[in-house]
Design a protein around this motif. Sequence first.
Motif, PDB file in Angstrom:
ATOM      1  N   LEU A  57       2.402  61.397  38.437  1.00 50.55           N
ATOM      2  CA  LEU A  57       3.690  60.728  38.249  1.00 50.55           C
ATOM      3  C   LEU A  57       3.550  59.214  38.180  1.00 50.55           C
ATOM      4  N   HIS A  58       2.337  58.715  38.153  1.00 51.16           N
ATOM      5  CA  HIS A  58       2.134  57.270  38.051  1.00 51.16           C
ATOM      6  C   HIS A  58       2.217  56.845  36.589  1.00 51.16           C
ATOM      7  N   GLN A  59       3.399  57.025  36.029  1.00 52.68           N
ATOM      8  CA  GLN A  59       3.700  56.700  34.644  1.00 52.68           C
ATOM      9  C   GLN A  59       4.902  55.763  34.624  1.00 52.68           C
ATOM     10  N   PRO A  60       5.106  55.026  33.517  1.00 59.89           N
ATOM     11  CA  PRO A  60       6.202  54.036  33.474  1.00 59.89           C
ATOM     12  C   PRO A  60       7.558  54.599  33.882  1.00 59.89           C
ATOM     13  N   MET A  61       7.926  55.775  33.359  1.00 60.02           N
ATOM     14  CA  MET A  61       9.247  56.328  33.664  1.00 60.02           C
ATOM     15  C   MET A  61       9.420  56.545  35.162  1.00 60.02           C
ATOM     16  N   TYR A  62       8.380  57.074  35.818  1.00 60.77           N
ATOM     17  CA  TYR A  62       8.483  57.380  37.245  1.00 60.77           C
ATOM     18  C   TYR A  62       8.335  56.128  38.106  1.00 60.77           C
ATOM     19  N   ILE A  63       7.587  55.147  37.615  1.00 61.11           N
ATOM     20  CA  ILE A  63       7.507  53.875  38.343  1.00 61.11           C
ATOM     21  C   ILE A  63       8.875  53.194  38.359  1.00 61.11           C
ATOM     22  N   ALA A 121      15.736  52.879  29.766  1.00 59.23           N
ATOM     23  CA  ALA A 121      16.184  53.177  28.405  1.00 59.23           C
ATOM     24  C   ALA A 121      15.150  52.688  27.388  1.00 59.23           C
ATOM     25  N   PHE A 122      14.582  51.509  27.634  1.00 58.49           N
ATOM     26  CA  PHE A 122      13.537  50.991  26.744  1.00 58.49           C
ATOM     27  C   PHE A 122      12.311  51.895  26.768  1.00 58.49           C
ATOM     28  N   ASP A 123      11.957  52.377  27.951  1.00 54.34           N
ATOM     29  CA  ASP A 123      10.825  53.302  28.076  1.00 54.34           C
ATOM     30  C   ASP A 123      11.054  54.558  27.241  1.00 54.34           C
ATOM     31  N   ARG A 124      12.252  55.128  27.315  1.00 55.49           N
ATOM     32  CA  ARG A 124      12.558  56.330  26.522  1.00 55.49           C
ATOM     33  C   ARG A 124      12.568  56.004  25.030  1.00 55.49           C
ATOM     34  N   TYR A 125      13.047  54.812  24.677  1.00 57.88           N
ATOM     35  CA  TYR A 125      13.056  54.407  23.271  1.00 57.88           C
ATOM     36  C   TYR A 125      11.637  54.367  22.705  1.00 57.88           C
ATOM     37  N   VAL A 126      10.723  53.727  23.421  1.00 55.66           N
ATOM     38  CA  VAL A 126       9.334  53.624  22.945  1.00 55.66           C
ATOM     39  C   VAL A 126       8.686  55.001  22.927  1.00 55.66           C
ATOM     40  N   ALA A 127       8.947  55.813  23.976  1.00 54.42           N
ATOM     41  CA  ALA A 127       8.320  57.133  24.067  1.00 54.42           C
ATOM     42  C   ALA A 127       8.734  58.046  22.917  1.00 54.42           C
ATOM     43  N   ASP A 130       8.404  55.393  19.121  1.00 58.89           N
ATOM     44  CA  ASP A 130       7.076  54.854  18.806  1.00 58.89           C
ATOM     45  C   ASP A 130       6.064  55.383  19.822  1.00 58.89           C
ATOM     46  N   PRO A 131       5.874  56.710  19.875  1.00 56.23           N
ATOM     47  CA  PRO A 131       5.074  57.320  20.948  1.00 56.23           C
ATOM     48  C   PRO A 131       3.610  56.896  20.953  1.00 56.23           C
ATOM     49  N   LEU A 132       3.042  56.585  19.787  1.00 61.30           N
ATOM     50  CA  LEU A 132       1.628  56.224  19.722  1.00 61.30           C
ATOM     51  C   LEU A 132       1.338  54.887  20.399  1.00 61.30           C
ATOM     52  N   ARG A 133       2.338  54.059  20.523  1.00 61.49           N
ATOM     53  CA  ARG A 133       2.151  52.743  21.141  1.00 61.49           C
ATOM     54  C   ARG A 133       2.707  52.669  22.563  1.00 61.49           C
ATOM     55  N   HIS A 134       3.153  53.806  23.089  1.00 63.74           N
ATOM     56  CA  HIS A 134       3.800  53.800  24.394  1.00 63.74           C
ATOM     57  C   HIS A 134       2.884  53.250  25.489  1.00 63.74           C
ATOM     58  N   THR A 135       1.658  53.762  25.556  1.00 63.35           N
ATOM     59  CA  THR A 135       0.750  53.311  26.610  1.00 63.35           C
ATOM     60  C   THR A 135       0.278  51.876  26.405  1.00 63.35           C
ATOM     61  N   SER A 136       0.222  51.430  25.159  1.00 63.84           N
ATOM     62  CA  SER A 136      -0.231  50.065  24.904  1.00 63.84           C
ATOM     63  C   SER A 136       0.874  49.042  25.152  1.00 63.84           C
ATOM     64  N   LEU A 138       3.811  49.692  27.346  1.00 61.58           N
ATOM     65  CA  LEU A 138       4.225  49.755  28.754  1.00 61.58           C
ATOM     66  C   LEU A 138       2.995  49.822  29.659  1.00 61.58           C
ATOM     67  N   THR A 139       2.277  48.732  29.694  1.00 58.76           N
ATOM     68  CA  THR A 139       1.107  48.605  30.560  1.00 58.76           C
ATOM     69  C   THR A 139       1.546  48.288  31.990  1.00 58.76           C
ATOM     70  N   PRO A 140       0.663  48.458  32.975  1.00 52.72           N
ATOM     71  CA  PRO A 140       1.025  48.096  34.354  1.00 52.72           C
ATOM     72  C   PRO A 140       1.481  46.647  34.482  1.00 52.72           C
ATOM     73  N   LEU A 141       0.834  45.740  33.752  1.00 49.31           N
ATOM     74  CA  LEU A 141       1.232  44.327  33.803  1.00 49.31           C
ATOM     75  C   LEU A 141       2.637  44.143  33.236  1.00 49.31           C
ATOM     76  N   PHE A 142       2.948  44.854  32.148  1.00 51.83           N
ATOM     77  CA  PHE A 142       4.284  44.781  31.548  1.00 51.83           C
ATOM     78  C   PHE A 142       5.338  45.292  32.529  1.00 51.83           C
ATOM     79  N   LEU A 143       5.039  46.402  33.192  1.00 55.03           N
ATOM     80  CA  LEU A 143       5.984  46.966  34.165  1.00 55.03           C
ATOM     81  C   LEU A 143       6.232  45.985  35.304  1.00 55.03           C
ATOM     82  N   PHE A 144       5.164  45.348  35.769  1.00 55.07           N
ATOM     83  CA  PHE A 144       5.291  44.363  36.847  1.00 55.07           C
ATOM     84  C   PHE A 144       6.217  43.226  36.443  1.00 55.07           C
ATOM     85  N   TRP A 145       6.017  42.691  35.230  1.00 56.99           N
ATOM     86  CA  TRP A 145       6.844  41.576  34.778  1.00 56.99           C
ATOM     87  C   TRP A 145       8.295  41.993  34.561  1.00 56.99           C
TER      88      TRP A 145
END
Length: 316
Positions: A57-63, A121-127, A130-136, A138-145
């Motif tokens: 569950l250590h994914q952007p949506m759950y964070i 909502a932005f996380d769901r939009y990208v997922a 634009d699913p191929l770029r989701h991990t690139s 919504l990085t941990p640094l992006f989530l932090f900011w």
Amino acid sequence: MESTNMSYLNPRTVTLIGIPGLEHVQFWIGFPVFGVCLVAFLGNIFLLIIITTERSLHQPMYIFLAVLAATDLGLCAAIAPKMLAIFWFGSCSMAFDACLTQLFFIHALQGVESGILLAMAFDRYVAICDPLRHTSILTPLFLFWVVLIVTIRAMVLVGTLPILLKRLQFFHSVVIVHSYCEHMAVVKLAVEDVHINKSYGLFVAFAILGFDMTFVFISYLLIFHTVFRLPQKEARLKAFNTCSAHIVVFLEFYILAFFSFFSHRFGHVSPYAHILLSTIYLLVPPALNPIVYGVKTRDIRRRVVQIFIQKPDTQQ
């Protein structure tokens, strides 16, 4: 506290009356309020434990969901103790500075929650779009900011509200017709010109809630546009299912928020109805959010089933 010509100069304490018109039944109203708060505390703590301990569950949506749960816990902690003290023990007096502190935390946490809902909502939009770029993206640094910016925005914008209230010196009353220190309820006590307070309060509401709701709406328009273009019905249903919990939470938060906001400023809703609505708006979403996500989110639901139904001798 000094009184001058039926006004109060720099009051040190204020009095919260609870729910006007329902003072005789406030004791009993305290029980469902306590029940809702208990569900909110247990549900959000349980959600935080599941998300932090389950590596899958250590994914952007759950964070973002964990941040939302922590925000809901803070919101309940800022409201429930004093509200229940008023309902059950008649402890209506409160230091003016403590009132301003409660006001800050309530509105700031509301602002953080709104920002996190936009981030989700932005996380769901990208997922979905634009699913191929989701991990690139919504990085941990992006989530932090994102979490940091959302928090700073709420603290700076809302932090000005008690500062503007503190500059006021004369009040026609120290009795707040509310069950907690709400900005407009305190502003209405002042004898002086409060045009700046009202205008800035309106600005904060639209700068946070209005801005976030607009972009949440845009995000879901783009999501629906993408989903309806999917060729397979199963793919469309799967995409809708990943958004269903978010949509329910968005609707309950923003509809109650704006109805409460506008009824307090422009409507002709009876005081007890408005305060009951405000209480529901602040306490019910924190109680419902873990339930909605627990029911609608497969990964969380599966983990809950593992915890409560798993046999003692089963190895994880």
